[in-house]
Design a protein around this motif. Structure first.
Motif, PDB file in Angstrom:
ATOM      1  N   ASP A 112     -13.575  11.165   7.213  1.00 30.69           N
ATOM      2  CA  ASP A 112     -13.812  10.033   6.311  1.00 30.69           C
ATOM      3  C   ASP A 112     -13.302  10.346   4.902  1.00 30.69           C
ATOM      4  N   ALA A 113     -13.655  11.525   4.405  1.00 34.95           N
ATOM      5  CA  ALA A 113     -13.219  11.920   3.053  1.00 34.95           C
ATOM      6  C   ALA A 113     -11.706  12.098   3.005  1.00 34.95           C
ATOM      7  N   VAL A 114     -11.130  12.672   4.055  1.00 37.88           N
ATOM      8  CA  VAL A 114      -9.673  12.866   4.099  1.00 37.88           C
ATOM      9  C   VAL A 114      -8.970  11.509   4.067  1.00 37.88           C
ATOM     10  N   GLY A 115      -9.528  10.523   4.782  1.00 37.46           N
ATOM     11  CA  GLY A 115      -8.944   9.172   4.761  1.00 37.46           C
ATOM     12  C   GLY A 115      -8.978   8.558   3.374  1.00 37.46           C
ATOM     13  N   ARG A 116     -10.075   8.777   2.645  1.00 36.91           N
ATOM     14  CA  ARG A 116     -10.143   8.234   1.280  1.00 36.91           C
ATOM     15  C   ARG A 116      -9.172   8.950   0.349  1.00 36.91           C
ATOM     16  N   ILE A 117      -9.020  10.253   0.520  1.00 36.44           N
ATOM     17  CA  ILE A 117      -8.053  11.001  -0.301  1.00 36.44           C
ATOM     18  C   ILE A 117      -6.636  10.511  -0.006  1.00 36.44           C
ATOM     19  N   LYS A 118      -6.338  10.233   1.264  1.00 37.94           N
ATOM     20  CA  LYS A 118      -5.010   9.706   1.627  1.00 37.94           C
ATOM     21  C   LYS A 118      -4.751   8.367   0.941  1.00 37.94           C
ATOM     22  N   LYS A 119      -5.772   7.489   0.908  1.00 38.28           N
ATOM     23  CA  LYS A 119      -5.604   6.183   0.261  1.00 38.28           C
ATOM     24  C   LYS A 119      -5.362   6.337  -1.242  1.00 38.28           C
ATOM     25  N   ILE A 120      -6.102   7.245  -1.866  1.00 40.64           N
ATOM     26  CA  ILE A 120      -5.905   7.471  -3.308  1.00 40.64           C
ATOM     27  C   ILE A 120      -4.501   8.022  -3.548  1.00 40.64           C
ATOM     28  N   ALA A 121      -4.092   9.014  -2.757  1.00 41.52           N
ATOM     29  CA  ALA A 121      -2.761   9.610  -2.922  1.00 41.52           C
ATOM     30  C   ALA A 121      -1.667   8.573  -2.708  1.00 41.52           C
ATOM     31  N   ALA A 122      -1.845   7.694  -1.713  1.00 47.03           N
ATOM     32  CA  ALA A 122      -0.845   6.646  -1.460  1.00 47.03           C
ATOM     33  C   ALA A 122      -0.780   5.672  -2.632  1.00 47.03           C
ATOM     34  N   GLY A 123      -1.919   5.304  -3.185  1.00 48.01           N
ATOM     35  CA  GLY A 123      -1.941   4.408  -4.345  1.00 48.01           C
ATOM     36  C   GLY A 123      -1.250   5.011  -5.549  1.00 48.01           C
ATOM     37  N   VAL A 124      -1.482   6.305  -5.794  1.00 47.36           N
ATOM     38  CA  VAL A 124      -0.830   6.989  -6.921  1.00 47.36           C
ATOM     39  C   VAL A 124       0.676   7.068  -6.686  1.00 47.36           C
ATOM     40  N   ARG A 125       1.074   7.335  -5.435  1.00 52.59           N
ATOM     41  CA  ARG A 125       2.494   7.412  -5.108  1.00 52.59           C
ATOM     42  C   ARG A 125       3.187   6.066  -5.294  1.00 52.59           C
ATOM     43  N   GLN A 126       2.438   4.963  -5.097  1.00 53.43           N
ATOM     44  CA  GLN A 126       2.996   3.625  -5.289  1.00 53.43           C
ATOM     45  C   GLN A 126       3.103   3.262  -6.765  1.00 53.43           C
ATOM     46  N   GLY A 127       2.598   4.124  -7.643  1.00 54.66           N
ATOM     47  CA  GLY A 127       2.715   3.883  -9.071  1.00 54.66           C
ATOM     48  C   GLY A 127       1.461   3.326  -9.720  1.00 54.66           C
ATOM     49  N   ARG A 128       0.393   3.169  -8.950  1.00 51.97           N
ATOM     50  CA  ARG A 128      -0.852   2.692  -9.546  1.00 51.97           C
ATOM     51  C   ARG A 128      -1.434   3.802 -10.411  1.00 51.97           C
ATOM     52  N   PRO A 129      -2.001   3.474 -11.564  1.00 48.40           N
ATOM     53  CA  PRO A 129      -2.542   4.515 -12.445  1.00 48.40           C
ATOM     54  C   PRO A 129      -3.755   5.205 -11.814  1.00 48.40           C
ATOM     55  N   ILE A 130      -3.862   6.476 -12.089  1.00 47.51           N
ATOM     56  CA  ILE A 130      -4.967   7.269 -11.538  1.00 47.51           C
ATOM     57  C   ILE A 130      -6.314   6.753 -12.027  1.00 47.51           C
ATOM     58  N   SER A 131      -6.307   6.086 -13.170  1.00 47.09           N
ATOM     59  CA  SER A 131      -7.562   5.565 -13.728  1.00 47.09           C
ATOM     60  C   SER A 131      -8.197   4.519 -12.806  1.00 47.09           C
ATOM     61  N   GLU A 132      -7.401   3.856 -11.960  1.00 41.50           N
ATOM     62  CA  GLU A 132      -7.949   2.899 -11.006  1.00 41.50           C
ATOM     63  C   GLU A 132      -8.859   3.578  -9.989  1.00 41.50           C
ATOM     64  N   PHE A 133      -8.649   4.862  -9.772  1.00 36.43           N
ATOM     65  CA  PHE A 133      -9.364   5.583  -8.728  1.00 36.43           C
ATOM     66  C   PHE A 133     -10.454   6.502  -9.274  1.00 36.43           C
ATOM     67  N   PHE A 134     -10.728   6.429 -10.578  1.00 33.89           N
ATOM     68  CA  PHE A 134     -11.695   7.351 -11.169  1.00 33.89           C
ATOM     69  C   PHE A 134     -13.085   7.232 -10.552  1.00 33.89           C
ATOM     70  N   ASP A 135     -13.505   6.038 -10.194  1.00 31.54           N
ATOM     71  CA  ASP A 135     -14.827   5.886  -9.579  1.00 31.54           C
ATOM     72  C   ASP A 135     -14.882   6.629  -8.247  1.00 31.54           C
ATOM     73  N   GLN A 136     -13.867   6.477  -7.432  1.00 26.88           N
ATOM     74  CA  GLN A 136     -13.841   7.154  -6.141  1.00 26.88           C
ATOM     75  C   GLN A 136     -13.728   8.671  -6.310  1.00 26.88           C
ATOM     76  N   ILE A 137     -12.898   9.097  -7.257  1.00 30.42           N
ATOM     77  CA  ILE A 137     -12.706  10.531  -7.485  1.00 30.42           C
ATOM     78  C   ILE A 137     -13.973  11.160  -8.038  1.00 30.42           C
ATOM     79  N   SER A 138     -14.634  10.472  -8.966  1.00 30.51           N
ATOM     80  CA  SER A 138     -15.869  11.033  -9.523  1.00 30.51           C
ATOM     81  C   SER A 138     -16.947  11.140  -8.451  1.00 30.51           C
ATOM     82  N   GLU A 139     -16.932  10.222  -7.483  1.00 32.16           N
ATOM     83  CA  GLU A 139     -17.880  10.310  -6.372  1.00 32.16           C
ATOM     84  C   GLU A 139     -17.623  11.572  -5.547  1.00 32.16           C
ATOM     85  N   PHE A 140     -16.351  11.925  -5.359  1.00 29.56           N
ATOM     86  CA  PHE A 140     -16.028  13.173  -4.661  1.00 29.56           C
ATOM     87  C   PHE A 140     -16.610  14.367  -5.408  1.00 29.56           C
ATOM     88  N   PHE A 141     -16.398  14.385  -6.710  1.00 30.17           N
ATOM     89  CA  PHE A 141     -16.845  15.524  -7.493  1.00 30.17           C
ATOM     90  C   PHE A 141     -18.364  15.604  -7.566  1.00 30.17           C
TER      91      PHE A 141
END
Length: 171
Positions: A135-164
């Motif tokens: 489950d966590a690997v799938g969410r990391i893949k989605k975040i990585a794909a979004g960043v690769r598409q050019g979306r700013p990392i700030s869009e994913f801060f809520d999800q990333i902070s939940e990981f941390f």
């Protein structure tokens, strides 16, 4: 008369103290010395510069993407790993590992440790969080794909902070 003797005595002590403490002249700085001339044919090498401590991560989103790609390539070469997805936030790498079938228990922990060590070898990375939960690997893949598409990392801060919040860094 005794008053005069006391005043004379105090004046003499004061004068002696001032002369004794203030009698040293100030030292002048030594003139700079010129370096010794080197004989002809001698090759001089400059002293090596020390490497600065690793505290700063990539500064731009493109640099973070490059760091994530480099780490994903290196971690994917670890025996037992099918694919690695990596997101770099500052100087921390968030790594999701898709492991080969049949790997369990202590082997999983050994692979996680090796992945964290591999990521920390990159001078842009100070710490690494490695996750193998599907489950966590799938969410990391989605975040990585979004960043690769050019979306700013700030869009994913809520999800990333939940990981941390849920995970502890692998040391």
């Amino acid at each position: 008369m005794s008053k005069r003797k006391e005043i004379a005595w105090l004046t003499a002590v004061l004068a002696a103290t001032l002369i004794w403490s203030g009698g040293c002249p100030a030292r002048k700085p030594a003139p700079p010395t010129a370096p010794a001339p080197t004989p002809p044919g001698t090759i001089t090498t400059p002293a090596p510069t020390p490497t600065p401590p690793r505290t700063e991560g990539p500064r731009t989103q493109a640099q973070a993407r490059d760091a994530a790609d480099d780490i994903a390539d290196a971690v994917s070469r670890i025996d037992g790993v099918n694919k690695a997805s990596v997101v770099v936030v500052g100087n921390v790498a968030l790594i999701g590992l898709d492991l080969k079938a049949g790997i369990e228990g202590t082997k999983v922990e050994a692979i996680r440790e090796k992945a964290a060590t591999t990521a920390k070898r990159d001078p842009r990375i100070v710490n690494a969080v490695v996750e193998t939960d599907p489950d966590a690997v799938g969410r990391i893949k989605k975040i990585a794909a979004g960043v690769r598409q050019g979306r700013p990392i700030s869009e994913f801060f809520d999800q990333i902070s939940e990981f941390f919040k849920r995970l502890k860094p692998t040391t």
